[in-house]
Design an enzyme around this catalytic site. Structure first.
Site, mmCIF file in Angstrom:
data_model
loop_
_atom_site.group_PDB
_atom_site.id
_atom_site.type_symbol
_atom_site.label_atom_id
_atom_site.label_comp_id
_atom_site.label_asym_id
_atom_site.label_seq_id
_atom_site.Cartn_x
_atom_site.Cartn_y
_atom_site.Cartn_z
ATOM 1 N N LYS A 147 9.787 -16.064 -10.573
ATOM 2 C CA LYS A 147 8.687 -15.319 -11.133
ATOM 3 C C LYS A 147 7.770 -16.063 -12.056
ATOM 4 C CE LYS A 147 8.452 -11.672 -14.815
ATOM 5 N NZ LYS A 147 9.133 -10.859 -15.873
ATOM 6 N N PRO A 203 -1.391 -11.822 11.201
ATOM 7 C CA PRO A 203 -1.789 -11.625 12.527
ATOM 8 C C PRO A 203 -2.107 -10.231 12.858
ATOM 9 C CG PRO A 203 0.648 -12.156 12.328
ATOM 10 C CD PRO A 203 -0.047 -12.450 11.370
ATOM 11 N N ASP A 204 -2.788 -9.656 13.602
ATOM 12 C CA ASP A 204 -2.987 -8.340 13.790
ATOM 13 C C ASP A 204 -2.273 -7.969 14.932
ATOM 14 O OD1 ASP A 204 -4.040 -5.794 14.739
ATOM 15 O OD2 ASP A 204 -5.856 -6.249 14.086
ATOM 16 N N ILE A 205 -1.045 -7.420 14.700
ATOM 17 C CA ILE A 205 -0.046 -6.964 15.537
ATOM 18 C C ILE A 205 -0.281 -6.125 16.741
ATOM 19 C CG2 ILE A 205 2.140 -6.146 15.884
ATOM 20 C CD1 ILE A 205 2.634 -6.469 12.709
ATOM 21 N N ASN A 208 0.860 -1.404 0.075
ATOM 22 C CA ASN A 208 -0.121 0.009 -0.083
ATOM 23 C C ASN A 208 0.837 1.136 -0.005
ATOM 24 O OD1 ASN A 208 0.443 0.866 2.775
ATOM 25 N ND2 ASN A 208 -0.035 -1.360 3.342
ATOM 26 N N LYS A 214 -12.683 -0.038 16.711
ATOM 27 C CA LYS A 214 -11.489 -0.723 16.569
ATOM 28 C C LYS A 214 -10.602 -0.397 18.171
ATOM 29 C CE LYS A 214 -10.223 -0.301 11.809
ATOM 30 N NZ LYS A 214 -9.689 0.482 10.662
ATOM 31 N N ASP A 257 -3.484 -6.881 5.691
ATOM 32 C CA ASP A 257 -4.160 -7.655 6.595
ATOM 33 C C ASP A 257 -3.970 -9.044 5.793
ATOM 34 O OD1 ASP A 257 -5.440 -5.759 8.219
ATOM 35 O OD2 ASP A 257 -6.743 -5.121 6.577
ATOM 36 N N PHE A 269 -4.107 3.135 14.724
ATOM 37 C CA PHE A 269 -4.485 4.203 14.085
ATOM 38 C C PHE A 269 -5.631 3.731 13.310
ATOM 39 C CE2 PHE A 269 -1.924 8.286 13.229
ATOM 40 C CZ PHE A 269 -1.129 8.294 14.222
ATOM 41 N N LYS A 298 -9.806 -4.085 19.395
ATOM 42 C CA LYS A 298 -8.530 -4.474 19.576
ATOM 43 C C LYS A 298 -7.988 -3.960 21.006
ATOM 44 C CE LYS A 298 -7.464 -3.311 14.544
ATOM 45 N NZ LYS A 298 -6.247 -3.543 13.519
HETATM 46 N N1 CTP Z 1 -2.718 -3.191 12.484
HETATM 47 C C1 CTP Z 1 -1.859 -4.065 12.970
HETATM 48 N N2 CTP Z 1 -1.449 -5.352 12.486
HETATM 49 C C2 CTP Z 1 -2.461 -5.894 11.218
HETATM 50 C C3 CTP Z 1 -3.529 -4.671 10.973
HETATM 51 C C4 CTP Z 1 -3.578 -3.489 11.489
HETATM 52 O O1 CTP Z 1 -1.050 -3.905 13.858
HETATM 53 N N3 CTP Z 1 -2.460 -7.083 10.757
HETATM 54 C C5 CTP Z 1 -2.917 -1.876 13.289
HETATM 55 C C6 CTP Z 1 -2.268 -0.690 12.342
HETATM 56 O O2 CTP Z 1 -1.216 -0.417 12.596
HETATM 57 C C7 CTP Z 1 -3.244 0.412 12.947
HETATM 58 C C8 CTP Z 1 -4.542 -0.263 13.313
HETATM 59 O O3 CTP Z 1 -4.247 -1.850 13.384
HETATM 60 O O4 CTP Z 1 -2.945 0.847 14.110
HETATM 61 C C9 CTP Z 1 -5.627 -0.411 12.235
HETATM 62 O O5 CTP Z 1 -5.312 -0.798 11.085
HETATM 63 P P1 CTP Z 1 -6.669 -0.868 9.952
HETATM 64 O O6 CTP Z 1 -6.015 -1.448 8.789
HETATM 65 O O7 CTP Z 1 -7.192 0.485 9.645
HETATM 66 O O8 CTP Z 1 -7.548 -1.698 10.610
HETATM 67 P P2 CTP Z 1 -7.983 -3.141 10.132
HETATM 68 O O9 CTP Z 1 -7.968 -3.791 11.501
HETATM 69 O O10 CTP Z 1 -7.246 -3.685 9.202
HETATM 70 O O11 CTP Z 1 -9.492 -3.025 9.775
HETATM 71 P P3 CTP Z 1 -10.195 -2.663 8.373
HETATM 72 O O12 CTP Z 1 -9.024 -2.887 7.168
HETATM 73 O O13 CTP Z 1 -11.054 -3.355 8.085
HETATM 74 O O14 CTP Z 1 -10.302 -1.029 8.517
#
Ligand code: CTP
Length: 397
Positions: free
Chosen positions: A286, A305-307, A207, A338, A276, A324, A342
């Protein structure tokens, strides 16, 4: 933004201590830039200062400074403070009489920033009435002195004239700059930038996160005295001076780096735009059209994993976790979702679109915690970093 200290370096044996002063200022979150006299270059090659400061080093009044025909004025304006260390009797004499015959003394005359002088010379030169009167004149004009110390001098004499301890000089400069030090002794962990999830040897999912927000927070926390670890995905920003910067590519690598630093941190701020999902089976070579159509047409993804959520679930009561929420609509509601989902202490919600929020320097954000939502005016990322740290600093009290 970091404050800029211009360090004027004059020709004196104590010049080697300037290296330590530069390091100390950088640790204090200050950007250091050097201007040298011609005689100083006989003691130390400008390359050393260029390497330490990662900034060009100015010497000659008529040297070419690319794109800058009036170098002494731009240097003078750039400085939040002009430190001259070590400062010889000769340079003080010139300054006391408004003589400006090289780049350093011209800059000293042109600057409106506070000037701090740390003198160093032989004891007899120091005690000479001429020097003492020049110092008095400069003092009366508001120039601050970090007094020379007594002790063994390079010339073999004993007495006053030794450059003050670099730590004393650094403290005097930071005090004069009035840098807020409310995070002294705190450990701050920051994630920044995008993550990059490989599909094959040349393709990836990512991104457009620039990392600017996370870097601004890391620098601001460092400026306020925190011990900062910055874990960043690939960005085109330079590692900030004095901050331990860990480079990662994928979300899994970011997870590992964060996991090893989280336990020791007092505050963890997750600004990274983590992917995500990642390709389930990245290929080392390739992928080719035709032969690999099946793999290219349907990319199988697995969730990363959601860190933030994982760390927040392990958080001790004395730790603060900030996330954020980059949203394209309903910022407050989504940020609050969130916050709860979270288990963060604070969510910074901001509206993003192709031309807002990601690669630009300004942000319009909202601070959402369990008690309230606070809408902030449009501000630079450096200002937003300060606003977030103000909030956290209050919460830590
Ligand atoms: N974050 C993280 N690890 C992930 C995804 C998100 O640590 N795998 C953290 C980001 O650094 C940020 C927050 O979670 O602080 C929100 O991230 P965002 O991408 O907006 O939220 P998502 O949980 O991915 O929700 P969505 O994409 O549905 O908005």
């Amino acid at each position: 933004m970091s404050k800029t200290v211009l360090i004027g370096v004059t020709g004196c044996v104590a010049i080697y201590k300037t290296c330590e002063i530069i390091r100390g200022l950088q640790k204090g979150g200050v950007r250091a830039k050097v201007v040298m006299t011609e005689s100083a270059t006989h003691f130390i090659n400008p390359t050393l200062f260029r390497s330490l400061t990662r900034e060009p080093v100015a010497v000659g009044l008529f040297d070419d400074a690319p794109g800058d025909p009036i170098h002494h004025v731009s240097l003078a304006k750039e400085a939040d403070l002009f430190l001259i260390a070590p400062c010889t009797a000769n340079v003080m004499a010139k300054m006391a009489h408004g003589i400006a015959d090289d780049l350093l003394t011209t800059t000293a005359l042109a600057t409106t920033a506070p000037i701090v002088i740390a003198p160093a010379m032989n004891v007899n030169m120091y005690e000479n009435v001429a020097t003492q009167q020049n110092m008095e004149t400069l003092r009366s004009r508001g120039i601050e002195f970090v007094d020379a110390e007594s002790g063994y001098l390079a010339c073999g004499d004993e007495g006053k004239g030794r450059l003050a301890d670099p730590a004393v000089i650094v403290k005097a400069v930071l005090d004069r700059l009035n840098v807020k030090r409310d995070l002294e002794g705190k450990r701050v962990l920051v994630t920044a930038g995008p993550t990059v999830e490989p599909i094959d040897a040349v393709r990836f999912i990512s991104n457009p996160s620039s990392g600017k927000m996370g870097f601004a927070i890391a620098v601001a926390a460092h400026n306020r005295g925190a011990d900062v670890t910055l874990v960043t995905g690939p960005v085109s920003l330079e590692d900030p001076a004095g901050i331990e910067t860990v480079h990662v590519k994928t979300a899994l690598e970011m997870f590992d780096a964060v996991e090893s630093a989280f336990g020791e941190s007092d505050i963890a701020i997750f600004t990274a735009a983590v992917s995500d999902y990642r390709p389930a089976s990245p290929v080392e070579r390739k992928l080719k059209k035709g032969a690999d159509d099946a793999a290219l047409e349907t990319l199988e993804l697995v969730e990363n994993p959601d860190i933030l959520a994982t760390m927040a679930s392990r958080k001790r009561p004395d730790q603060l976790v900030v996330g954020f929420a980059a949203e394209t609509e309903n910022v407050e509601a989504n940020a609050r979702k969130k916050l709860v989902g979270k288990k963060a202490d604070l969510i910074v919600g901001n509206l993003v679109s192709h031309d807002n929020g990601f690669a630009i320097d300004e942000n319009e954000a909202m601070l959402v915690d369990a008690r309230a939502s606070k809408e902030l005016p449009r501000m630079t990322k450096a200002q937003l970093a300060c606003a977030i740290l103000d909030e956290l600093s209050l919460a830590l009290q």
